[in-house]
Design a protein around this motif. Structure first.
Motif, PDB file in Angstrom:
ATOM      1  N   GLU A 190     -13.910  18.982 -16.193  1.00  0.00           N
ATOM      2  CA  GLU A 190     -15.359  18.753 -16.296  1.00  0.00           C
ATOM      3  C   GLU A 190     -15.829  18.818 -17.746  1.00  0.00           C
ATOM      4  O   GLU A 190     -16.722  18.065 -18.165  1.00  0.00           O
ATOM      5  CB  GLU A 190     -16.110  19.776 -15.445  1.00  0.00           C
ATOM      6  CG  GLU A 190     -15.945  19.585 -13.946  1.00  0.00           C
ATOM      7  CD  GLU A 190     -16.496  18.256 -13.486  1.00  0.00           C
ATOM      8  OE1 GLU A 190     -17.716  18.162 -13.289  1.00  0.00           O
ATOM      9  OE2 GLU A 190     -15.712  17.291 -13.350  1.00  0.00           O
ATOM     10  N   LEU A 191     -15.224  19.691 -18.542  1.00  0.00           N
ATOM     11  CA  LEU A 191     -15.585  19.769 -19.963  1.00  0.00           C
ATOM     12  C   LEU A 191     -15.161  18.498 -20.691  1.00  0.00           C
ATOM     13  O   LEU A 191     -15.848  18.042 -21.613  1.00  0.00           O
ATOM     14  CB  LEU A 191     -14.951  21.002 -20.610  1.00  0.00           C
ATOM     15  CG  LEU A 191     -15.605  22.336 -20.257  1.00  0.00           C
ATOM     16  CD1 LEU A 191     -14.762  23.504 -20.763  1.00  0.00           C
ATOM     17  CD2 LEU A 191     -17.018  22.430 -20.825  1.00  0.00           C
ATOM     18  N   GLY A 205     -25.306  24.354 -13.716  1.00  0.00           N
ATOM     19  CA  GLY A 205     -23.990  24.431 -14.317  1.00  0.00           C
ATOM     20  C   GLY A 205     -23.559  23.162 -15.024  1.00  0.00           C
ATOM     21  O   GLY A 205     -24.377  22.340 -15.471  1.00  0.00           O
ATOM     22  N   ILE A 206     -22.240  22.979 -15.119  1.00  0.00           N
ATOM     23  CA  ILE A 206     -21.696  21.883 -15.917  1.00  0.00           C
ATOM     24  C   ILE A 206     -22.012  20.521 -15.310  1.00  0.00           C
ATOM     25  O   ILE A 206     -22.184  19.534 -16.031  1.00  0.00           O
ATOM     26  CB  ILE A 206     -20.172  22.076 -16.111  1.00  0.00           C
ATOM     27  CG1 ILE A 206     -19.665  21.111 -17.190  1.00  0.00           C
ATOM     28  CG2 ILE A 206     -19.413  21.907 -14.807  1.00  0.00           C
ATOM     29  CD1 ILE A 206     -18.263  21.427 -17.660  1.00  0.00           C
ATOM     30  N   ALA A 207     -22.135  20.452 -13.976  1.00  0.00           N
ATOM     31  CA  ALA A 207     -22.483  19.174 -13.347  1.00  0.00           C
ATOM     32  C   ALA A 207     -23.860  18.696 -13.794  1.00  0.00           C
ATOM     33  O   ALA A 207     -24.073  17.504 -14.081  1.00  0.00           O
ATOM     34  CB  ALA A 207     -22.439  19.314 -11.822  1.00  0.00           C
ATOM     35  N   ALA A 208     -24.811  19.628 -13.881  1.00  0.00           N
ATOM     36  CA  ALA A 208     -26.157  19.280 -14.347  1.00  0.00           C
ATOM     37  C   ALA A 208     -26.126  18.849 -15.807  1.00  0.00           C
ATOM     38  O   ALA A 208     -26.863  17.932 -16.210  1.00  0.00           O
ATOM     39  CB  ALA A 208     -27.097  20.459 -14.160  1.00  0.00           C
ATOM     40  N   PHE A 260     -15.571  18.542 -28.788  1.00  0.00           N
ATOM     41  CA  PHE A 260     -16.751  19.245 -29.280  1.00  0.00           C
ATOM     42  C   PHE A 260     -16.505  19.683 -30.722  1.00  0.00           C
ATOM     43  O   PHE A 260     -15.368  19.792 -31.165  1.00  0.00           O
ATOM     44  CB  PHE A 260     -17.032  20.486 -28.422  1.00  0.00           C
ATOM     45  CG  PHE A 260     -17.111  20.197 -26.950  1.00  0.00           C
ATOM     46  CD1 PHE A 260     -18.129  19.421 -26.440  1.00  0.00           C
ATOM     47  CD2 PHE A 260     -16.157  20.699 -26.077  1.00  0.00           C
ATOM     48  CE1 PHE A 260     -18.203  19.167 -25.084  1.00  0.00           C
ATOM     49  CE2 PHE A 260     -16.224  20.445 -24.726  1.00  0.00           C
ATOM     50  CZ  PHE A 260     -17.248  19.678 -24.221  1.00  0.00           C
ATOM     51  N   ALA A 261     -17.597  19.977 -31.439  1.00  0.00           N
ATOM     52  CA  ALA A 261     -17.453  20.540 -32.784  1.00  0.00           C
ATOM     53  C   ALA A 261     -16.937  21.951 -32.672  1.00  0.00           C
ATOM     54  O   ALA A 261     -17.460  22.757 -31.917  1.00  0.00           O
ATOM     55  CB  ALA A 261     -18.804  20.526 -33.501  1.00  0.00           C
ATOM     56  N   LEU A 287      -9.213  25.742 -23.955  1.00  0.00           N
ATOM     57  CA  LEU A 287     -10.592  25.414 -24.316  1.00  0.00           C
ATOM     58  C   LEU A 287     -10.758  25.318 -25.832  1.00  0.00           C
ATOM     59  O   LEU A 287     -11.457  24.434 -26.339  1.00  0.00           O
ATOM     60  CB  LEU A 287     -11.544  26.462 -23.739  1.00  0.00           C
ATOM     61  CG  LEU A 287     -11.643  26.509 -22.206  1.00  0.00           C
ATOM     62  CD1 LEU A 287     -12.593  27.616 -21.771  1.00  0.00           C
ATOM     63  CD2 LEU A 287     -12.086  25.168 -21.633  1.00  0.00           C
ATOM     64  N   LEU A 288     -10.128  26.234 -26.563  1.00  0.00           N
ATOM     65  CA  LEU A 288     -10.217  26.182 -28.024  1.00  0.00           C
ATOM     66  C   LEU A 288      -9.584  24.901 -28.565  1.00  0.00           C
ATOM     67  O   LEU A 288     -10.091  24.304 -29.525  1.00  0.00           O
ATOM     68  CB  LEU A 288      -9.540  27.408 -28.643  1.00  0.00           C
ATOM     69  CG  LEU A 288     -10.227  28.764 -28.429  1.00  0.00           C
ATOM     70  CD1 LEU A 288      -9.523  29.846 -29.227  1.00  0.00           C
ATOM     71  CD2 LEU A 288     -11.700  28.710 -28.824  1.00  0.00           C
ATOM     72  N   LYS A 289      -8.473  24.471 -27.954  1.00  0.00           N
ATOM     73  CA  LYS A 289      -7.821  23.227 -28.376  1.00  0.00           C
ATOM     74  C   LYS A 289      -8.762  22.041 -28.218  1.00  0.00           C
ATOM     75  O   LYS A 289      -8.715  21.075 -28.976  1.00  0.00           O
ATOM     76  CB  LYS A 289      -6.545  22.993 -27.551  1.00  0.00           C
ATOM     77  CG  LYS A 289      -5.345  23.814 -28.012  1.00  0.00           C
ATOM     78  CD  LYS A 289      -4.203  23.728 -27.022  1.00  0.00           C
ATOM     79  CE  LYS A 289      -3.769  22.296 -26.769  1.00  0.00           C
ATOM     80  NZ  LYS A 289      -2.629  22.234 -25.809  1.00  0.00           N
ATOM     81  N   ARG A 290      -9.638  22.108 -27.232  1.00  0.00           N
ATOM     82  CA  ARG A 290     -10.578  21.020 -26.985  1.00  0.00           C
ATOM     83  C   ARG A 290     -11.862  21.148 -27.795  1.00  0.00           C
ATOM     84  O   ARG A 290     -12.789  20.357 -27.633  1.00  0.00           O
ATOM     85  CB  ARG A 290     -10.903  20.963 -25.489  1.00  0.00           C
ATOM     86  CG  ARG A 290      -9.819  20.268 -24.698  1.00  0.00           C
ATOM     87  CD  ARG A 290      -9.970  20.465 -23.217  1.00  0.00           C
ATOM     88  NE  ARG A 290      -9.236  19.438 -22.477  1.00  0.00           N
ATOM     89  CZ  ARG A 290      -7.919  19.382 -22.367  1.00  0.00           C
ATOM     90  NH1 ARG A 290      -7.187  20.312 -22.957  1.00  0.00           N
ATOM     91  NH2 ARG A 290      -7.323  18.418 -21.681  1.00  0.00           N
ATOM     92  N   GLY A 291     -11.913  22.151 -28.648  1.00  0.00           N
ATOM     93  CA  GLY A 291     -13.060  22.279 -29.537  1.00  0.00           C
ATOM     94  C   GLY A 291     -14.175  23.166 -29.035  1.00  0.00           C
ATOM     95  O   GLY A 291     -15.236  23.243 -29.664  1.00  0.00           O
ATOM     96  N   VAL A 292     -13.979  23.836 -27.883  1.00  0.00           N
ATOM     97  CA  VAL A 292     -14.987  24.796 -27.417  1.00  0.00           C
ATOM     98  C   VAL A 292     -15.069  25.943 -28.432  1.00  0.00           C
ATOM     99  O   VAL A 292     -14.049  26.499 -28.843  1.00  0.00           O
ATOM    100  CB  VAL A 292     -14.632  25.328 -26.011  1.00  0.00           C
ATOM    101  CG1 VAL A 292     -15.536  26.495 -25.635  1.00  0.00           C
ATOM    102  CG2 VAL A 292     -14.771  24.210 -24.986  1.00  0.00           C
TER     103      VAL A 292
END
Length: 433
Positions: A101-102, A70-73, A4-5, A130-135
């Motif tokens: 899931e992210l 949620g995230i599935a949707a 993610f950005a 999560l921050l490492k993945r760009g969240v």
């Protein structure tokens, strides 16, 4: 895997510094640009908080849609749909499940899409992952509308950029109560005491007094900006503003009656937005009339100052304005009340205590009637402190300026008096609340 950005990739920032410590929570969230936001929630309470946030004035330009599932949707939705500027995910999943899931969601995200996650676990290791993945942000439920607004604001308002100014809207509860006088003196006081730039926008296009009060006769002013808001930039703004002192400029009204001033609410909002990008403080001097654009400017201001004279008509009108603001600005402070031209000899007045009780609001300042000082200052084209620095009202304007700019707490003034002849009518107003 595409990420993610991150917050570091944010668009051109808007703000220079955070709201001062101790400020009202609504000060920490700033206006959010014209972006698209889509939210996918597991918890109905989070969806409700987002719904309340979406109705806030700071998100008025954004397009917000809220979905359950949620995230599935979200993963299912974006398999064949483009992603928006911002995705908000509310999920009850734990640790590695949430991260996995992210990762799946990230595979469908367009470049530049930012993600805020609302989770259930206050876990530092999860937060770092999560921050490492760009969240962009991780919030722990339960959360409220202001926390959500602040998080979104922080993504699109970078503290290293030029500041976006604070907008104060001054309006009279009735015509002729001195709202313009209060606006001009408070704005001038801000510029002098705080040594900061202030712009006054005179929106009383046909009868405005800003030029007279500052002894100026500009050829151009705010109407030229309103006529072509798409052309307004920093250079044109400088040409249209009239410099009254080292730090105070005015957007003067034309004060002519041979033309109609039928401008759109969007044009008015655009002009104020551009003005606020150039100075720390913008004071809007609103006329005492009700139109689409005056209502928009009032509702979109950061703070509102209502000037009233202590009589029954002013009390009724002030109550109507406050009721509207309470319904439309649920995440903001109450408007500030200034009682002007008070304590006129032999005039029957509503006491400060009765005024406060009827409106369920504190009076910020009481400015006593001082015909000689104010009229002479006006005739000279001066602010009250320039004409007579020892006038009683000067201290009141100092207090209002300091309170509005959060430099210090100005105690709301009170004065005791016996119950007036207005008591029966006031009691009826209380019962209606």
């Amino acid at each position: 895997m595409s990420k993610f950005a991150s917050a570091a990739d944010a668009e051109e920032p808007l703000f220079e510094e955070d709201a001062p410590r101790g400020a009202h929570p609504s000060d920490r969230a700033r206006p959010i640009p014209r972006i698209s936001i889509q939210a996918f929630c597991d918890d109905p309470n989070i969806a409700d908080a987002l719904q309340h946030a979406a109705a806030d004035r700071r998100l008025v330009k954004a397009h917000v849609s809220i979905h359950m599932g949620g995230i599935a949707a979200a993963i299912s939705h974006y398999l064949d749909s483009p992603t928006p500027n911002l995705i908000i995910i509310d999920s009850g999943l734990q640790g590695s499940q949430l991260v996995g899931e992210l990762d799946r969601l990230a595979q469908s995200c367009d470049p530049g899409t930012k993600v805020i996650v609302v989770g259930r676990h206050n876990d530092v290791l999860l937060y770092r992952e999560l921050l490492k993945r760009g969240v962009a942000e991780y919030l722990v439920a339960p959360t409220d509308p202001m926390e959500l607004l602040e998080s979104i604001s922080n993504l699109y308002n970078n503290p290293e950029s030029d500041p976006v100014g604070h907008v104060f809207a001054f309006i009279g509860a009735k015509g002729g109560v001195g709202s313009s006088t209060v606006c001009h003196n408070v704005a001038w006081t801000m510029s002098e005491l705080l040594k900061t730039d202030v712009t006054i926008a005179d929106m009383d296009l046909a009868f405005g007094t800003t030029g007279l009060d500052f002894n100026q006769d500009p050829v151009q002013g705010i109407v030229e900006a309103l006529s072509a808001p798409e052309r307004l930039d920093d250079q044109l703004l400088d040409r249209l503003l009239t410099k009254c002192s080292e730090r105070l400029s005015i957007f003067a009204a034309p004060v002519v009656l041979d033309r109609d001033f039928d401008f759109s609410a969007d044009a008015c909002e655009t002009v104020i937005d551009i003005a606020r990008q150039n100075v720390p403080f913008v004071a809007i001097d609103l006329p005492h009339n009700w139109s689409q654009w005056s209502k928009r400017l009032l509702l979109q201001a950061d703070e509102i100052i209502i000037t009233a004279v202590p009589d029954l008509a002013n009390l009724r009108n002030a109550k109507n304005i406050i009721d509207l603001l309470k319904a439309s600005r649920k995440n903001d402070q109450r408007p500030h009340l200034v009682l002007n031209m008070a304590n006129v000899p032999k005039r029957q007045e509503i006491s400060v205590k009765e005024f406060e009780q009827a409106l369920d609001s504190k009076v910020l300042a009481v400015v006593d009637f001082d015909c000689e000082s104010f009229s002479q200052a006006s005739n000279n084209g001066q602010m009250l402190e320039e004409f007579n620095s020892k006038a009683k009202a000067v201290e009141k304007f100092h207090g209002v300026a300091m309170k509005l700019t959060r430099r210090k707490e100005a105690k709301a003034e009170k004065q005791s008096s016996a119950l007036s002849a207005f008591a029966p009518i006031l009691e009826k107003l209380k019962l209606k609340r």
